[in-house]
Design a protein around this motif. Sequence first.
Motif, short mmCIF file in Angstrom:
data_model
loop_
_atom_site.label_atom_id
_atom_site.label_comp_id
_atom_site.label_asym_id
_atom_site.label_seq_id
_atom_site.Cartn_x
_atom_site.Cartn_y
_atom_site.Cartn_z
N CYS A 25 19.21 45.84 -32.77
CA CYS A 25 19.95 47.01 -33.23
C CYS A 25 20.68 46.61 -34.52
O CYS A 25 21.40 45.62 -34.53
CB CYS A 25 20.95 47.45 -32.17
SG CYS A 25 22.22 48.58 -32.77
N CYS A 41 24.83 46.67 -33.62
CA CYS A 41 25.51 45.74 -32.71
C CYS A 41 24.72 44.45 -32.49
O CYS A 41 25.20 43.53 -31.83
CB CYS A 41 25.78 46.42 -31.37
SG CYS A 41 24.30 46.73 -30.40
N PHE A 73 22.15 44.02 -30.72
CA PHE A 73 21.57 43.97 -29.38
C PHE A 73 20.07 43.70 -29.44
O PHE A 73 19.34 44.38 -30.17
CB PHE A 73 21.84 45.30 -28.67
CG PHE A 73 21.21 45.43 -27.31
CD1 PHE A 73 21.63 44.65 -26.26
CD2 PHE A 73 20.19 46.35 -27.10
CE1 PHE A 73 21.05 44.79 -25.01
CE2 PHE A 73 19.60 46.50 -25.85
CZ PHE A 73 20.03 45.71 -24.80
N CYS A 96 21.03 53.69 -29.54
CA CYS A 96 20.86 52.29 -29.15
C CYS A 96 21.19 52.15 -27.66
O CYS A 96 22.18 52.73 -27.18
CB CYS A 96 21.78 51.40 -29.98
SG CYS A 96 21.99 49.73 -29.32
N CYS A 101 24.95 50.04 -27.66
CA CYS A 101 26.19 50.55 -28.26
C CYS A 101 26.14 52.06 -28.50
O CYS A 101 27.11 52.64 -28.97
CB CYS A 101 26.49 49.82 -29.57
SG CYS A 101 25.32 50.20 -30.90
N THR A 145 24.86 53.78 -30.70
CA THR A 145 24.81 54.23 -32.09
C THR A 145 23.54 55.05 -32.29
O THR A 145 22.50 54.72 -31.72
CB THR A 145 24.75 53.02 -33.05
OG1 THR A 145 25.83 52.17 -32.76
CG2 THR A 145 24.83 53.48 -34.51
ZN LIG Z 1 23.45 48.87 -30.84
#
Ligand SMILES: [Zn+2]
Length: 257
Positions: A40, A43, A45, A65, A68, A70
């Motif tokens: 991501c 973040c 991830f 995401c 997070c 987003t």
């Molecule tokens: Zn994220």
Amino acid sequence: MILLFKIYAFIFGAMIGSFLNVLILRLPTNEKFFIDRSRCPKCGFQLKWFHNIPILSFIGLRGKCANCKTNISFQYPVIELLTATISLFLFGGEISLHGLTSYLFFFTVACCLLVHFVIDVRHQILPDVINVYLGIIFFIHVVFFYHWKHWVLGGLIGFLVPYLITYLFYKIKGVIGLGGGDIKLFGVLGIYLGPLGIIHNMLFSCILGSLLMMPLLLFKVIKRDQAIAFGPFIIIVAVIQIYFPSTFEMMLGALLF
Ligand SMILES: [Zn+2]
């Protein structure tokens, strides 16, 4: 049977589209895109394999995401779907050496032009890597199908004419008209389009550019001295020339008479 192959062509296109997304994201920032291509951007991830399925994952994650929440850019599914559709249409269903090489050639060219288009619109760059790659693909093709004069003259005219115009423009007015990437793209396209084809491209991309820019200037959406990506106009015209040659002939006829 043909239907099954068409489905494969669509899935293959979607997978390539997801790779094109990575190129579009990373090429302008020069990141090493082969490592770490599935995080991501917000973040960091690490995406699981099932978060990485083209088109479907975006729908499954509802555009967010997994970690997070987003919003994921709409660019991802749009590019994936577009690439898949292009692949589907270019795949004629002909399972032969000729059918497959022709599909691969036209599909690869389309992918390069798509990446160029999006990066130029967003960053006003036409990455050298894509120009070089496109040049190699064109070269392999023209060596088999065209007389050497076609691609040597096409490439030379494509490169030198815009180069000289830009140079003179710079000497006289002190401003840079076309970027280096545009000049290289003209040269590379000239290899495939040939001398006449690339002159037609220059003509039509300038017309198209002026037609679209005039209202934007008039309504002050853009400023007079603002730099504008010219690559998209070259690419739109090239796409018509490469993929819809009879349509282009009609446009040419309409312009000349
Ligand atoms: Zn994220």
